[in-house]
Scaffold this active site. Sequence first.
Site, PDB file in Angstrom:
ATOM      1  N   ASN A  51      13.439  72.732  17.846  1.00 23.77           N
ATOM      2  CA  ASN A  51      12.616  73.797  17.299  1.00 23.77           C
ATOM      3  C   ASN A  51      11.270  73.936  17.991  1.00 23.77           C
ATOM      4  O   ASN A  51      10.708  75.033  18.050  1.00 23.77           O
ATOM      5  CB  ASN A  51      12.372  73.528  15.810  1.00 23.77           C
ATOM      6  CG  ASN A  51      13.658  73.449  15.026  1.00 23.77           C
ATOM      7  OD1 ASN A  51      14.475  74.358  15.079  1.00 23.77           O
ATOM      8  ND2 ASN A  51      13.854  72.350  14.322  1.00 23.77           N
ATOM      9  N   GLU A 108      11.546  68.397  15.373  1.00 23.29           N
ATOM     10  CA  GLU A 108      12.610  68.104  16.345  1.00 23.29           C
ATOM     11  C   GLU A 108      12.400  68.973  17.586  1.00 23.29           C
ATOM     12  O   GLU A 108      11.955  70.119  17.496  1.00 23.29           O
ATOM     13  CB  GLU A 108      13.994  68.405  15.755  1.00 23.29           C
ATOM     14  CG  GLU A 108      14.370  67.568  14.539  1.00 23.29           C
ATOM     15  CD  GLU A 108      14.165  68.335  13.243  1.00 23.29           C
ATOM     16  OE1 GLU A 108      13.828  69.546  13.299  1.00 23.29           O
ATOM     17  OE2 GLU A 108      14.317  67.718  12.185  1.00 23.29           O
ATOM     18  N   HIS A 133      13.666  76.238  10.663  1.00 24.39           N
ATOM     19  CA  HIS A 133      14.129  75.989  12.022  1.00 24.39           C
ATOM     20  C   HIS A 133      13.938  77.206  12.913  1.00 24.39           C
ATOM     21  O   HIS A 133      13.967  78.346  12.455  1.00 24.39           O
ATOM     22  CB  HIS A 133      15.618  75.621  12.018  1.00 24.39           C
ATOM     23  CG  HIS A 133      15.888  74.183  11.777  1.00 24.39           C
ATOM     24  ND1 HIS A 133      16.711  73.431  12.572  1.00 24.39           N
ATOM     25  CD2 HIS A 133      15.436  73.336  10.815  1.00 24.39           C
ATOM     26  CE1 HIS A 133      16.763  72.184  12.127  1.00 24.39           C
ATOM     27  NE2 HIS A 133      15.996  72.112  11.051  1.00 24.39           N
TER      28      HIS A 133
END
Length: 319
Positions: free
Chosen positions: A108, A105, A38
């Site tokens: 990130n 996502e 992440h």
Amino acid sequence: MMRIGFHASHEQISPRQLLEDVRHAEQAGFDMAMCSDHMAPWSQRQGHSGYTWAWLGAALATTDLTLGCVSAPGQRYHPAVHAQKIATLGQMFPGRFWVALGSGENMNEHVTGDRWPTKEVRTRRLEECVGIIRRLLAGEEVTHDGLVAVDRARVWERADPTPLLVGPAVSVASASRVAAWADGLVTINQPVETLRELLDAYREAGGRGRASLQVHLSWAPTEAEAEAIAVDQWRSNVFSEPVNWDTATPEGFDVASEHVGPDVVRQHCLVSSDLGQLRDRVAELAAVGFDDVYLHFVGQHQAPFLDTFGEQVLPGLRG
């Protein structure tokens, strides 16, 4: 025999401490480990997000564990750069590294300043990236013009064996789709019937390789402590699509989860002070047909969990 792994959560723990934790996990009897990749945590309370690929090199060099990570090529990472990282770790640590390639996502990926695409576009971009990465890992020179562009890329380091490219899936539809390219499947804890449908869909679509399950759990000596840890650390992780895909910042997840209570958190995280109950619930999920299970204690202090589960839970799960 089912293998049992430790999930290293970069969003919740500093990379220095997490390196100590993964070494501790090996000493406690865990067979392997996996981690996240992440740019940002899911919540300001979690408060960390080290660079996974640097950490992986250190973890592989200082343990004998097999390690993998879930990572997203296509926006934050160009697929040629991704292939070089994969090949380097695979060459240094033969047979001990794998990567699950996902569509990512917004939290990130938005840092590049590029537009955040729709889910279908992200999925097609991922599939392009998987094809590019496979060709580069095979030693080809690749030029590609599509949702990603590649100009005469070549990865000079070759890994033998080639690291597995695993498909992450949470829905039945995603499991069917990743089956076309994946060397294995990884998913997260859900109701037993959902997991059964997901695994069946993957196999029926021709999915090969090992099936892995990541289980989020919260344990403490008392039920109140276990619940408090889960609510504090994991209430921002209960959302399904499109919230989990499209929310851009930890602050956004914190606002969205302000009123999420224990009952909702318990639907997404196994919460108990009873080790036998947790062992049996993990075993029930794994019995659907999973080869590997990765346990993720959602608290930020891993040592009591590692020692207690190593002594009292892992032997029962293996038995």
